[in-house]
Design a protein around this motif. Structure first.
Motif, PDB file in Angstrom:
ATOM      1  N   UNK A 287      11.177  23.447  46.696  1.00  0.00           N
ATOM      2  CA  UNK A 287      12.737  23.337  46.950  1.00  0.00           C
ATOM      3  C   UNK A 287      13.148  22.497  47.962  1.00  0.00           C
ATOM      4  N   UNK A 288      12.350  22.469  48.851  1.00  0.00           N
ATOM      5  CA  UNK A 288      12.880  21.660  49.984  1.00  0.00           C
ATOM      6  C   UNK A 288      12.844  20.101  49.975  1.00  0.00           C
ATOM      7  N   UNK A 289      12.099  19.913  48.805  1.00  0.00           N
ATOM      8  CA  UNK A 289      12.282  18.279  48.424  1.00  0.00           C
ATOM      9  C   UNK A 289      13.227  18.305  47.465  1.00  0.00           C
ATOM     10  N   UNK A 290      13.237  18.927  46.268  1.00  0.00           N
ATOM     11  CA  UNK A 290      14.311  18.769  45.331  1.00  0.00           C
ATOM     12  C   UNK A 290      15.546  19.068  45.753  1.00  0.00           C
ATOM     13  N   UNK A 291      15.903  20.339  46.102  1.00  0.00           N
ATOM     14  CA  UNK A 291      17.271  20.674  46.552  1.00  0.00           C
ATOM     15  C   UNK A 291      17.686  20.136  48.069  1.00  0.00           C
ATOM     16  N   UNK A 292      16.633  20.483  48.873  1.00  0.00           N
ATOM     17  CA  UNK A 292      16.985  20.262  50.515  1.00  0.00           C
ATOM     18  C   UNK A 292      17.244  18.565  50.791  1.00  0.00           C
ATOM     19  N   UNK A 293      16.361  17.719  49.985  1.00  0.00           N
ATOM     20  CA  UNK A 293      16.562  16.275  50.216  1.00  0.00           C
ATOM     21  C   UNK A 293      17.020  15.596  48.982  1.00  0.00           C
ATOM     22  N   UNK A 294      17.111  16.552  47.875  1.00  0.00           N
ATOM     23  CA  UNK A 294      17.803  15.741  46.885  1.00  0.00           C
ATOM     24  C   UNK A 294      17.059  14.768  45.923  1.00  0.00           C
TER      25      UNK A 294
END
Length: 268
Positions: A151-158
């Motif tokens: 999630x930190x990659x997909x949502x956090x960093x888009x």
């Protein structure tokens, strides 16, 4: 009227008794402390030959002894069942690459962190096209069940990766070796343990992009236990034990290790 008062009084007494039992259940008052650790993360927590081994196993033992435990035992936990096992009293402490987050802190009380890791990425050694997290768009990234790293990659960093579900990071590692995913991304200590086992086939890019505050999970509301855990962690760094254990388990991986006392979150 008197019977009603008697019932009320009895209920109050029972409630107080139950409250007393709950208070007595604080981890710092137990002579046998059960520590929840992973069983499939080399370097951190690995069940091998019938025994749990790794950095978090050693740190858990140190903390439990400083809490006054005469006996320390270990129970395997997963990213999915950590909160449930703590709430049910099956384990007293959890050290399982357990990143402190606001959402998780609504379910458990966190001591520590005992280490601040950094999320990084691991790829196959012959992969030329991935240098940092920004290169992961469209790539197959393993998503370990119960972890927040993806999630930190997909949502956090888009970054729009192609997520491939997996039950655990040990399974993610197998998928990476088999060519079923292109990248595994989580805390660098987790990655280092796996990378050390296949240095000729995988590599860590050493391009960290988050802080992963690994906390000690306790039953929600165990403030006394949390405060004593923090004192134990401080002592562990001050007496040199933390440095020794970090170098023992992760020195060969070539990571730049932090050997100073982390800034605590505070017990609540």
């Amino acid at each position: 009227m008197q019977s009603g008062i008697a019932r009320t009084t009895g209920a109050v007494i029972l409630a107080l008794a139950l409250t007393g039992c709950t208070a007595a259940a604080t981890a710092s008052q137990k002579k046998t402390i059960v520590v929840g650790v992973k069983s499939d993360q080399p370097g951190l927590g690995l069940l091998e030959g019938g025994s749990h081994k790794g950095f978090e196993v050693d740190v858990g033992t140190y903390i439990a002894r400083r809490l006054g435990a005469a006996r320390v035992t270990f129970e395997t936990v997963t990213s999915e069942n950590r909160e449930r096992l703590l709430g049910a009293g099956k384990v007293d402490l959890v050290l399982a690459s357990y990143s402190i987050t606001a959402e998780r802190a609504t379910k458990v009380t966190f001591g520590g962190p005992y280490y601040v890791a950094h999320q990084d990425i691991m790829i196959r050694r012959n992969e030329p096209g991935i240098r940092s997290v920004r290169d992961l768009a469209g790539r197959r990234m393993c998503e370990a069940s119960g972890s927040v790293s993806s999630e930190r990659v997909t949502r956090g960093l888009g970054i729009a990766t192609r997520l491939v579900p997996s039950p655990s990071y040990s399974d993610c590692f197998k998928k990476l070796l088999a060519g079923q995913v292109d990248v595994v991304s989580t805390g660098d200590l987790v990655l280092a343990g796996f990378a050390a086992r296949a240095q000729d086939r995988v590599r860590i890019t050493n391009t960290p992009f988050t802080d992963e505050r690994y906390g000690v999970g306790l039953r929600k509301g165990d403030i006394e236990g949390c405060e004593r855990v923090n004192k134990a962690i401080t002592q562990m760094y001050q007496d040199g034990t933390a440095s020794r254990l970090l170098r023992k388990w992760f020195g060969p991986a070539g990571l730049q290790l932090t050997e100073s006392v982390p800034e605590f979150e505070g017990c609540s």
